[in-house]
Design an enzyme around this catalytic site. Sequence first.
Site, short mmCIF file in Angstrom:
data_model
loop_
_atom_site.label_atom_id
_atom_site.label_comp_id
_atom_site.label_asym_id
_atom_site.label_seq_id
_atom_site.Cartn_x
_atom_site.Cartn_y
_atom_site.Cartn_z
CB CYS A 134 38.06 69.90 108.56
SG CYS A 134 37.32 68.64 109.55
N GLY A 157 30.33 59.00 97.48
CA GLY A 157 30.95 58.19 98.53
C GLY A 157 30.24 58.36 99.87
CB THR A 158 29.04 61.38 101.65
OG1 THR A 158 30.32 62.02 101.64
CG2 THR A 158 28.31 61.70 102.94
CG HIS A 183 34.54 63.58 93.54
ND1 HIS A 183 35.50 64.36 94.13
CD2 HIS A 183 33.77 63.12 94.54
CE1 HIS A 183 35.30 64.39 95.44
NE2 HIS A 183 34.25 63.63 95.71
#
Length: 395
Positions: free
Chosen positions: A335, A79-80, A212
Site C-alpha cells: 500500500c 505479476g498481478t 519490472h
Amino acid sequence: MLESARMAIDSTYLDYAASTPVDPRVLQAMLPFFNERFGNPSSVHRFGQVAEAALEDSRERIAEAFRCRPSEVIFTSGGTESDNLAVRGAARAERKRRKAGHILTTPVEHPAVLNACRHLADLDDFELELLPVDSYGRVTPDAVRAALRHDTALVSVVYANNEIGSVNPIAEIAAVCRAAEVPFHTDAVQAAAHFPIDVAALGIDLLSIGAHKIYGPKGIGALICRTGVELIPVQRGGSQESDRRAGTVNVPLVVGLAHAVTVSGQRRHEEASRLRTLRDRLIDGVLGIPGATLTGHPDDRLPNHASFVLEGIDGNRLLAALDLAGFACSSGSACKSGNPEPSTVLLAIGIPPDLALGSLRVTLGRPTSDDEVDRFISAAPSIVRALRAHAAALP
Ligand SMILES: *Cc1c(COP(=O)(O)O)cnc(C)c1O
C-alpha cells in the site's frame, strides 16, 4: 516533454523490491518492436510473421530459463495478472472437474494472490483457508499436509516474501501437493530475480513472474502452467496464448521480459553473493540502532532484502525523513504510504500493531554500490534519533 520526465532524481534508490530500472540490453532488444517490427503476431503477412517469430523466440528463452516447455509459458500483463490467472483459473477448473471448492493460501501473500482468493470466496462460494506461518512468515510442508482436504482445489504459497524477504521451502511444499494431486501455485515475482528456478525439478504446477522486478519493463509478466494443469481463462476474446489469455500480445514488452530473464541468469551467482554481503552489512548497521529488530528470516531470505521494525517510530514519517535525506526506501507493504493501518504481513508473524507501524524495508539492486550502503548506515541512526526526539517533544 513532461517536466517530470526531464527531472533528474537526486536520491539513492534502495527500493528494488518495488521496481527495478530497465537494463540497457533489455531496452535495446525491445526498441525495434515498437515501430519497425510492429506487426500483430496473429497476422498472416510478413509483418505478422516477424512479430510471431519474436514472440516464440521469447517464449523459448523463458522456457529454457525455467526448465519448462515453451507451450507452458503464458504471457500476461504482469505479476498481478499472472497471480489472478493462476488462482482463479486453476480453482475454477478444479471445481468444474471434481467439485473441489477449498483454497489454501497464506496470510503473508502479495495482495494479488490474497485478494484474488478472497474474491473467489466472496463471490463464487469458495472456502478460503489461511495456512499458519512461523515467526519468519514461512509455511512448513507439514502445515500444508495437515490442511489439505479431498476437496482442495488449489494451494498457493509465495516463493519469497516481498515485505519481509523470507523464502519458503517450495520443493517440499510442492511435493506434498503433488502427492495429493492438488495444483500448486507459487508467486515467484521477487524470487525470480535472484534464484535459478527449475519448475520441473521443484515440482511447481503454476509459477508467476513479472518483468519490472527483474530489470525489465512494467506491464508484462508470465504464468508458467505445467502441461496437464487445467485453467479456466479469466478474460475471453481471441484465441491468443492457446486460448488461455485473450488479447493481442504486447510483443515489445514480451521481448523485454525474455531478455530480462536471460540477463538475470547471467552472473546470477556472483551478483547474489555480492548483494548478500552488502545486505548483511546493512542489516548489522541498522540493528545497531536501539529498538531495531529484523523482520523475516536472518539467512533464508532474498539476497537483496533487509526489513525491520523500529520501536517508537512512525514508518511513514521515517520514509519521508529518509527521502528528504536522499534515500528512497519503503515500509514494505504494497500500500502507498499514508495508510495508517499496520501491515497484515507483520501482524501475521506476531508483531504487535504499534510496533508494526514502525516498519522499514531497504532493498538493494544491481546498481547498488558499497558506498551507497555505507552512506545509508551512517545516516540512518541520527534520522531515527531525531524522529524519536521529535515524537517525545509532542504534547
Ligand atoms: C510486485 C509483486 C507482484 C505484482 O506484480 P506486478 O507486475 O507489479 O503486477 C506480485 N507478487 C509479488 C511477490 C510482488 O513483489
